[in-house]
Design a protein around this motif. Structure first.
Motif, PDB file in Angstrom:
ATOM      1  N   ILE A  17     -64.742  49.336  20.172  1.00  0.00           N
ATOM      2  CA  ILE A  17     -65.219  50.512  20.836  1.00  0.00           C
ATOM      3  C   ILE A  17     -64.441  51.334  21.779  1.00  0.00           C
ATOM      4  O   ILE A  17     -64.117  52.982  20.795  1.00  0.00           O
ATOM      5  CB  ILE A  17     -66.645  50.009  22.338  1.00  0.00           C
ATOM      6  N   GLU A  18     -63.505  51.115  22.021  1.00  0.00           N
ATOM      7  CA  GLU A  18     -62.201  51.663  22.395  1.00  0.00           C
ATOM      8  C   GLU A  18     -61.839  52.447  21.168  1.00  0.00           C
ATOM      9  O   GLU A  18     -61.489  53.652  21.322  1.00  0.00           O
ATOM     10  CB  GLU A  18     -61.246  50.952  23.135  1.00  0.00           C
ATOM     11  N   GLU A  19     -61.869  51.636  19.901  1.00  0.00           N
ATOM     12  CA  GLU A  19     -60.710  53.217  19.570  1.00  0.00           C
ATOM     13  C   GLU A  19     -61.796  53.129  18.473  1.00  0.00           C
ATOM     14  O   GLU A  19     -61.681  54.848  17.547  1.00  0.00           O
ATOM     15  CB  GLU A  19     -60.768  51.174  17.690  1.00  0.00           C
ATOM     16  N   SER A  20     -63.717  53.415  18.405  1.00  0.00           N
ATOM     17  CA  SER A  20     -64.383  53.970  17.975  1.00  0.00           C
ATOM     18  C   SER A  20     -64.297  55.125  18.345  1.00  0.00           C
ATOM     19  O   SER A  20     -64.009  55.871  17.821  1.00  0.00           O
ATOM     20  CB  SER A  20     -65.623  53.305  17.667  1.00  0.00           C
ATOM     21  N   VAL A  21     -63.579  55.103  19.909  1.00  0.00           N
ATOM     22  CA  VAL A  21     -64.039  56.228  20.697  1.00  0.00           C
ATOM     23  C   VAL A  21     -62.727  57.483  20.517  1.00  0.00           C
ATOM     24  O   VAL A  21     -63.090  58.728  20.133  1.00  0.00           O
ATOM     25  CB  VAL A  21     -64.206  56.119  21.824  1.00  0.00           C
ATOM     26  N   LEU A  22     -61.964  56.868  20.483  1.00  0.00           N
ATOM     27  CA  LEU A  22     -60.641  57.233  20.080  1.00  0.00           C
ATOM     28  C   LEU A  22     -60.489  58.154  18.361  1.00  0.00           C
ATOM     29  O   LEU A  22     -60.093  59.047  18.584  1.00  0.00           O
ATOM     30  CB  LEU A  22     -59.556  56.227  19.588  1.00  0.00           C
ATOM     31  N   GLY A  23     -60.892  57.454  17.886  1.00  0.00           N
ATOM     32  CA  GLY A  23     -61.222  57.670  16.501  1.00  0.00           C
ATOM     33  C   GLY A  23     -62.134  58.730  15.948  1.00  0.00           C
ATOM     34  O   GLY A  23     -61.726  59.915  15.931  1.00  0.00           O
ATOM     35  N   GLY A  24     -63.340  58.654  17.070  1.00  0.00           N
ATOM     36  CA  GLY A  24     -64.176  59.842  17.178  1.00  0.00           C
ATOM     37  C   GLY A  24     -62.843  61.477  17.432  1.00  0.00           C
ATOM     38  O   GLY A  24     -63.572  62.440  17.263  1.00  0.00           O
ATOM     39  N   MET A  25     -62.701  60.939  18.637  1.00  0.00           N
ATOM     40  CA  MET A  25     -61.948  61.761  19.199  1.00  0.00           C
ATOM     41  C   MET A  25     -60.612  62.713  18.753  1.00  0.00           C
ATOM     42  O   MET A  25     -60.243  63.923  18.497  1.00  0.00           O
ATOM     43  CB  MET A  25     -61.480  61.412  20.545  1.00  0.00           C
ATOM     44  N   MET A  26     -59.509  62.072  17.501  1.00  0.00           N
ATOM     45  CA  MET A  26     -59.723  62.885  16.695  1.00  0.00           C
ATOM     46  C   MET A  26     -60.026  63.281  15.084  1.00  0.00           C
ATOM     47  O   MET A  26     -59.795  64.807  14.747  1.00  0.00           O
ATOM     48  CB  MET A  26     -58.613  61.523  16.576  1.00  0.00           C
ATOM     49  N   MET A  27     -61.326  62.995  14.903  1.00  0.00           N
ATOM     50  CA  MET A  27     -61.626  63.049  13.808  1.00  0.00           C
ATOM     51  C   MET A  27     -62.830  64.069  14.765  1.00  0.00           C
ATOM     52  O   MET A  27     -62.582  65.671  13.371  1.00  0.00           O
ATOM     53  CB  MET A  27     -62.886  62.286  13.350  1.00  0.00           C
ATOM     54  N   TYR A  28     -63.507  64.994  16.074  1.00  0.00           N
ATOM     55  CA  TYR A  28     -64.145  65.637  15.769  1.00  0.00           C
ATOM     56  C   TYR A  28     -63.877  66.039  17.546  1.00  0.00           C
ATOM     57  O   TYR A  28     -64.375  65.568  18.257  1.00  0.00           O
ATOM     58  CB  TYR A  28     -64.926  64.876  16.359  1.00  0.00           C
ATOM     59  N   PRO A  29     -62.324  66.863  17.415  1.00  0.00           N
ATOM     60  CA  PRO A  29     -61.873  67.594  18.402  1.00  0.00           C
ATOM     61  C   PRO A  29     -62.853  67.610  20.075  1.00  0.00           C
ATOM     62  O   PRO A  29     -62.598  68.040  20.892  1.00  0.00           O
ATOM     63  CB  PRO A  29     -61.102  68.713  18.141  1.00  0.00           C
ATOM     64  N   ALA A  30     -63.789  68.341  19.296  1.00  0.00           N
ATOM     65  CA  ALA A  30     -64.931  68.617  20.279  1.00  0.00           C
ATOM     66  C   ALA A  30     -65.505  67.661  21.980  1.00  0.00           C
ATOM     67  O   ALA A  30     -66.282  67.921  22.522  1.00  0.00           O
ATOM     68  CB  ALA A  30     -66.228  69.596  19.174  1.00  0.00           C
ATOM     69  N   LEU A  31     -65.313  66.508  20.601  1.00  0.00           N
ATOM     70  CA  LEU A  31     -66.276  65.750  21.710  1.00  0.00           C
ATOM     71  C   LEU A  31     -64.956  65.087  22.941  1.00  0.00           C
ATOM     72  O   LEU A  31     -65.117  64.000  23.859  1.00  0.00           O
ATOM     73  CB  LEU A  31     -65.989  63.844  21.042  1.00  0.00           C
ATOM     74  N   ILE A  32     -63.979  65.909  22.641  1.00  0.00           N
ATOM     75  CA  ILE A  32     -62.498  64.831  23.668  1.00  0.00           C
ATOM     76  C   ILE A  32     -62.881  65.502  24.844  1.00  0.00           C
ATOM     77  O   ILE A  32     -62.761  64.649  25.488  1.00  0.00           O
ATOM     78  CB  ILE A  32     -61.199  66.055  22.882  1.00  0.00           C
ATOM     79  N   SER A  33     -63.392  66.483  25.405  1.00  0.00           N
ATOM     80  CA  SER A  33     -64.149  67.342  26.285  1.00  0.00           C
ATOM     81  C   SER A  33     -64.649  65.822  27.239  1.00  0.00           C
ATOM     82  O   SER A  33     -64.607  65.818  28.291  1.00  0.00           O
ATOM     83  CB  SER A  33     -64.194  68.663  26.545  1.00  0.00           C
ATOM     84  N   GLN A  34     -65.436  66.206  26.229  1.00  0.00           N
ATOM     85  CA  GLN A  34     -66.536  65.114  26.810  1.00  0.00           C
ATOM     86  C   GLN A  34     -66.073  63.245  27.540  1.00  0.00           C
ATOM     87  O   GLN A  34     -66.215  62.992  28.089  1.00  0.00           O
ATOM     88  CB  GLN A  34     -68.232  64.540  25.639  1.00  0.00           C
ATOM     89  N   GLY A  35     -65.159  63.494  26.080  1.00  0.00           N
ATOM     90  CA  GLY A  35     -64.349  61.847  26.821  1.00  0.00           C
ATOM     91  C   GLY A  35     -63.591  61.974  27.972  1.00  0.00           C
ATOM     92  O   GLY A  35     -63.548  61.269  28.740  1.00  0.00           O
ATOM     93  N   LEU A  36     -62.800  62.933  28.377  1.00  0.00           N
ATOM     94  CA  LEU A  36     -61.851  63.324  29.250  1.00  0.00           C
ATOM     95  C   LEU A  36     -62.658  63.594  30.829  1.00  0.00           C
ATOM     96  O   LEU A  36     -62.251  63.244  31.669  1.00  0.00           O
ATOM     97  CB  LEU A  36     -61.403  64.721  29.075  1.00  0.00           C
ATOM     98  N   THR A  37     -64.053  64.112  30.308  1.00  0.00           N
ATOM     99  CA  THR A  37     -64.947  63.822  31.887  1.00  0.00           C
ATOM    100  C   THR A  37     -65.374  62.507  32.267  1.00  0.00           C
ATOM    101  O   THR A  37     -65.325  62.737  33.528  1.00  0.00           O
ATOM    102  CB  THR A  37     -66.213  64.821  30.771  1.00  0.00           C
ATOM    103  N   ILE A  38     -65.679  61.663  31.936  1.00  0.00           N
ATOM    104  CA  ILE A  38     -65.686  60.668  31.851  1.00  0.00           C
ATOM    105  C   ILE A  38     -64.650  59.056  31.767  1.00  0.00           C
ATOM    106  O   ILE A  38     -64.769  58.630  33.139  1.00  0.00           O
ATOM    107  CB  ILE A  38     -67.331  59.750  30.758  1.00  0.00           C
ATOM    108  N   LEU A  39     -64.015  59.482  30.818  1.00  0.00           N
ATOM    109  CA  LEU A  39     -62.603  58.707  30.929  1.00  0.00           C
ATOM    110  C   LEU A  39     -61.455  58.977  32.039  1.00  0.00           C
ATOM    111  O   LEU A  39     -61.262  60.046  31.778  1.00  0.00           O
ATOM    112  CB  LEU A  39     -62.272  58.036  29.615  1.00  0.00           C
ATOM    113  N   LYS A  40     -60.399  58.144  31.873  1.00  0.00           N
ATOM    114  CA  LYS A  40     -59.562  58.159  31.722  1.00  0.00           C
ATOM    115  C   LYS A  40     -58.709  57.106  31.098  1.00  0.00           C
ATOM    116  O   LYS A  40     -59.059  56.105  31.250  1.00  0.00           O
ATOM    117  CB  LYS A  40     -58.658  57.967  33.794  1.00  0.00           C
ATOM    118  N   LYS A  41     -57.313  57.433  31.719  1.00  0.00           N
ATOM    119  CA  LYS A  41     -56.213  56.150  31.010  1.00  0.00           C
ATOM    120  C   LYS A  41     -56.563  55.002  31.079  1.00  0.00           C
ATOM    121  O   LYS A  41     -57.058  54.144  30.421  1.00  0.00           O
ATOM    122  CB  LYS A  41     -54.646  56.701  30.597  1.00  0.00           C
ATOM    123  N   GLU A  42     -56.744  55.060  32.701  1.00  0.00           N
ATOM    124  CA  GLU A  42     -55.679  53.130  32.806  1.00  0.00           C
ATOM    125  C   GLU A  42     -58.146  52.574  32.774  1.00  0.00           C
ATOM    126  O   GLU A  42     -58.884  51.834  32.528  1.00  0.00           O
ATOM    127  CB  GLU A  42     -57.015  52.819  34.125  1.00  0.00           C
TER     128      GLU A  42
END
Length: 338
Positions: A17-42
């Protein structure tokens, strides 16, 4: 049953699922802000995914164009491409997202696994430190604080449109105006003070300042007593006076007898003694709690305050006085930072 905790199990994780989320962020940059709001590197279990997430975050902050090629080049320029799994790994996870609609759900699964790992780490740390000579009260306080920080990670995910908040506020305003519900502020017995503050409201912090001997403690005790008389539980943390001294001051306010007479009762008349005894029933039922732990620190107060809230439903906490509190145990901290 053994008291030892088995830590040989694989920590909770969801690398696919980590790979799926990162793949989605690369394919659809609009999803990045949503991921950054909830997640952090750790939050990512796989160290490769941590590096990729950090790269996406950096590129997003710098307003760089994001796709498979630019991310690969950015990692190469920073000398992190091999640590991130190499170009082949990036190609593998690119576009691995199942569906955009499930992106947020997948993000929360990653967050859930991270919280589980943190709970395991904290539990092991508590177990190890509990075997040492460390002050158990400090350990309990720090552990509660750490757990509250984790809880903050969860609660911070709630996002509400301003329109929804506005609707709730208007509804409350109308109900208060129509006397359907009471004002959410705790009113004191001081009309001018109430006019200025509109009542004491959570989660506000009120600081009563003044020179020594101006009556700050007496003022606070008066507020605590009158609010408790409304059957609203109050906790007073007294770092300077003992609980007996505070109670004598409360007694003085109830009976109108000078504090000096109550504190030195040799010349107390029978009438005055009966006045003191006459408030027994009121004081026995008064939901007013006094904690006179000297030099209490932030973590201890937080732990005790949480306990007062859970056990007794305390609505107001009074600290007398802030300067006597100790801050963190870290060396070199400036007093204003504490």
């Amino acid at each position: 049953m053994s008291s030892e905790v088995s830590l040989s199990k694989v920590p909770p994780q969801a690398t696919e699922i980590e790979e799926s989320v990162l793949g989605g962020m690369m394919m659809y940059p609009a999803l990045i802000s949503q991921g950054l709001t909830i997640l952090k590197k750790e939050a990512f279990y796989d160290s490769r995914n941590q590096i990729i997430f950090s790269t996406l975050e950096e590129m997003f902050r710098n307003d760089d164009k994001i796709d498979l090629l630019t991310v690969t080049q950015h990692l190469r320029d920073n000398g992190e491409l091999e640590q991130a799994g190499g170009a082949f790994y990036l190609t593998t996870i690119f576009g691995k997202i199942v569906s955009v609609e499930n992106f947020e759900y997948h993000v929360f699964i990653i967050l859930q696994k991270y919280i589980q790992r943190e709970l395991i780490r904290i539990s092991k740390s508590v177990m190890d430190r509990a075997f040492s000579d460390e002050d158990p009260l400090d350990l309990v306080s720090e552990t509660i604080n750490t757990l509250m920080l984790i809880n903050g990670i969860i609660s911070s995910q709630k996002q509400t449109r301003v329109g929804e908040i506005y609707s709730e506020i208007v509804d409350i305003i109308e109900k208060i105006r129509n006397k359907e519900i009471p004002n959410d502020g705790i009113m004191t017995h001081l009309k001018d003070f109430n006019h200025l503050t509109h009542g004491l409201k959570a989660p506000d912090l009120y600081i009563i300042a003044g020179r020594p001997g101006m009556g700050k403690t007496a003022f606070l005790i008066s507020i605590a007593k009158e609010i408790a008389l409304q059957n609203i539980p109050v906790a007073v943390f007294s770092l300077e006076m003992s609980s007996a001294q505070i109670t004598k001051r409360i007694l003085s306010q109830f009976t109108s007898l000078p504090y000096g007479i109550i504190d030195n009762p040799e010349s107390l008349s029978e009438y005055e003694l009966q006045q003191i005894k006459g408030v027994n029933e009121i004081l026995q039922e008064l939901p007013l709690y006094i904690d006179d732990t000297p030099a209490i620190n932030i973590w201890q107060l937080q732990s005790k305050a949480t306990d007062y809230k859970q056990r007794n439903g305390v609505k107001l906490i009074i600290i007398d006085y802030l300067q006597l509190m100790s801050g963190t145990s870290a060396k070199g901290n400036k007093r204003e930072t504490e």
